[in-house]
Write a protein that holds these residues in place. Structure first.
Motif, PDB file in Angstrom:
ATOM      1  N   ARG A 135       0.810  -1.158  -0.098  1.00 45.11           N
ATOM      2  CA  ARG A 135       0.104   0.001  -0.032  1.00 45.11           C
ATOM      3  C   ARG A 135       1.089   1.300  -0.268  1.00 45.11           C
ATOM      4  O   ARG A 135       0.483   2.308  -0.570  1.00 45.11           O
ATOM      5  CB  ARG A 135      -0.894   0.011   0.955  1.00 45.11           C
ATOM      6  N   LYS A 136       2.072   1.115   0.736  1.00 45.68           N
ATOM      7  CA  LYS A 136       3.025   2.455   0.595  1.00 45.68           C
ATOM      8  C   LYS A 136       3.380   2.780  -0.746  1.00 45.68           C
ATOM      9  O   LYS A 136       3.803   4.120  -1.068  1.00 45.68           O
ATOM     10  CB  LYS A 136       3.941   2.053   1.601  1.00 45.68           C
ATOM     11  N   LEU A 164      -4.275  -7.190  -2.387  1.00 47.17           N
ATOM     12  CA  LEU A 164      -5.249  -6.351  -3.272  1.00 47.17           C
ATOM     13  C   LEU A 164      -6.248  -5.706  -2.287  1.00 47.17           C
ATOM     14  O   LEU A 164      -6.339  -4.657  -2.607  1.00 47.17           O
ATOM     15  CB  LEU A 164      -6.028  -7.434  -4.147  1.00 47.17           C
ATOM     16  N   ARG A 165      -6.503  -6.374  -1.172  1.00 41.59           N
ATOM     17  CA  ARG A 165      -7.496  -5.698  -0.138  1.00 41.59           C
ATOM     18  C   ARG A 165      -6.684  -4.378   0.662  1.00 41.59           C
ATOM     19  O   ARG A 165      -7.280  -3.564   0.786  1.00 41.59           O
ATOM     20  CB  ARG A 165      -7.831  -6.651   0.842  1.00 41.59           C
ATOM     21  N   HIS A 217      -7.042   0.429 -11.410  1.00 36.84           N
ATOM     22  CA  HIS A 217      -7.228  -0.727 -12.351  1.00 36.84           C
ATOM     23  C   HIS A 217      -6.369  -1.631 -12.055  1.00 36.84           C
ATOM     24  O   HIS A 217      -5.079  -1.530 -12.287  1.00 36.84           O
ATOM     25  CB  HIS A 217      -7.393   0.094 -13.687  1.00 36.84           C
ATOM     26  N   ILE A 218      -6.970  -2.891 -11.903  1.00 34.84           N
ATOM     27  CA  ILE A 218      -6.055  -4.000 -11.485  1.00 34.84           C
ATOM     28  C   ILE A 218      -5.707  -4.835 -12.753  1.00 34.84           C
ATOM     29  O   ILE A 218      -6.672  -5.203 -13.629  1.00 34.84           O
ATOM     30  CB  ILE A 218      -6.744  -5.085 -10.702  1.00 34.84           C
ATOM     31  N   LEU A 219      -4.395  -5.081 -13.040  1.00 33.26           N
ATOM     32  CA  LEU A 219      -3.572  -5.490 -14.142  1.00 33.26           C
ATOM     33  C   LEU A 219      -3.102  -7.051 -13.849  1.00 33.26           C
ATOM     34  O   LEU A 219      -2.336  -6.915 -12.663  1.00 33.26           O
ATOM     35  CB  LEU A 219      -2.892  -4.764 -15.004  1.00 33.26           C
ATOM     36  N   PHE A 239       3.498  -2.237  -8.458  1.00 31.40           N
ATOM     37  CA  PHE A 239       3.507  -3.678  -8.428  1.00 31.40           C
ATOM     38  C   PHE A 239       3.179  -4.042  -6.984  1.00 31.40           C
ATOM     39  O   PHE A 239       3.796  -3.472  -5.988  1.00 31.40           O
ATOM     40  CB  PHE A 239       4.837  -4.124  -8.611  1.00 31.40           C
ATOM     41  N   THR A 240       2.534  -5.039  -6.979  1.00 27.70           N
ATOM     42  CA  THR A 240       2.312  -5.759  -5.692  1.00 27.70           C
ATOM     43  C   THR A 240       3.655  -6.650  -5.469  1.00 27.70           C
ATOM     44  O   THR A 240       4.365  -6.606  -6.511  1.00 27.70           O
ATOM     45  CB  THR A 240       0.956  -6.601  -5.574  1.00 27.70           C
TER      46      THR A 240
END
Length: 321
Positions: A144-145, A175-176, A190-192, A217-218
């Motif tokens: 999230r940061k 994602l949460r 927008h999730i890719l 990027f996660t």
């Protein structure tokens, strides 16, 4: 002559006894030795701190999944069948879970960026209880940061793209986490999704087409180990991006924010050495590597026509000119 032969035999027995086999470590990697090079160096540094050197007083047997994570369970089984003293399973939740499935008796030292309790690897951080212990960093928790930093860089922009590997065991929680940050900042996401290299270009192309403020990027090892490819695509498509690994800005990408992988992999070597000396995984608390580093590539920023605010520069551990 018989007396001499008997004397020779008497000397030969203790000589053979001195050449006992070295302790054997099984090392399970999700990628290739080249992609793990800096991590391997850190692991060997930790082993040295514990008093062990590969080839001198310990042997390491490697298994590499070469980016095909579906191979990890079978490779873990191979190592377990070799009756190794300890299995080192660094590089993310997929590796740790594969090792856990392979054996309930051989000690396992994992390294990952998520929560090992939530993943079912250990009962608690302070008292692992079973045959697993290891190292956990903050890479997953700080996803999230990355969105917050990208939002600070692109102030006034409301739409951002998020890169997610749907095959990751931590995809849902990340994602949460990122969505909660977006809601608090009033941003639209927008999730890719991408879980294979051929999907990377389409992901960057989509981010560019929707004119997203940036691609966040996660945390995922598959992304981290492909930093050079991601950096090249970010430059080609003109997309500001931030990942978990410093390898990304070092390869020409814009920014990174994540756990210090050298420290976490070094700890796996230390724990492997302690287990070889006789300590039990259940008595070794899971180490939490709390150091998080930010890296910024100013050359990439200039190429993208961006000015990095002083607040971000002052927070950076590494600024590449």
């Amino acid at each position: 002559m018989l007396a001499l032969a008997g004397a020779a035999a008497a000397w030969a027995v203790p000589a053979r006894a001195q050449r006992a086999p070295l302790p054997l470590i099984g090392y399970l990697g999700s990628e290739t030795p080249d992609r793990y090079a800096s991590r391997l160096a850190a692991f060997r540094s930790g082993l040295a701190e514990a008093g062990y050197a590969e080839g001198r007083n310990v042997t390491v047997e490697y298994r590499w999944a070469e980016g095909q994570y579906s191979r990890l369970p079978a490779l873990a089984q191979e190592l377990a069948a070799r009756a190794v003293a300890v299995i080192v399973a660094p590089g993310g939740a997929e590796v740790a879970l594969a090792a856990k499935t392979a054996t309930s008796s051989i000690p396992i030292v994992f390294e990952l960026g998520g929560d090992p309790v939530a993943l079912g690897l250990v009962d608690s951080l302070s008292r692992p209880a079973g045959n697993l212990t290891g190292v956990s960093s903050l890479s997953v928790e700080v996803s999230r940061k990355r969105l917050e930093f990208m939002g600070e860089l692109r102030a006034g922009t409301k739409l951002f793209a998020v890169a997610l590997n749907p095959a990751s065991p931590t995809a849902g929680s990340q994602l949460r986490n990122v969505q909660a940050a977006a809601d608090s900042l009033g941003l639209q996401l927008h999730i890719l999704r991408a879980s294979a290299e051929p999907e990377f270009d389409a992901m960057f192309a989509a981010a560019a087409e929707m004119q997203a403020g940036g691609l966040v990027f996660t945390s995922d090892p598959y992304f981290a180990y492909r930093s050079p490819q991601l950096a090249a695509l970010a430059v080609m498509r003109g997309v500001p991006a931030i990942t978990q690994s410093r390898d990304f800005p070092l390869a020409g990408g814009l920014m990174s924010y994540g756990g210090d992988f050298e420290q976490s992999h070094r700890h796996t070597g230390i724990y492997a050495g302690r287990i070889i000396r006789g300590e039990k995984p259940a008595n070794l608390p899971v180490q939490r590597v709390t150091k998080v580093e930010m890296c910024i590539n100013l050359k990439a920023a200039r190429t993208l026509g961006l000015t990095v605010p002083p607040s971000l520069l002052s927070s950076a551990d590494l600024v590449i000119e």
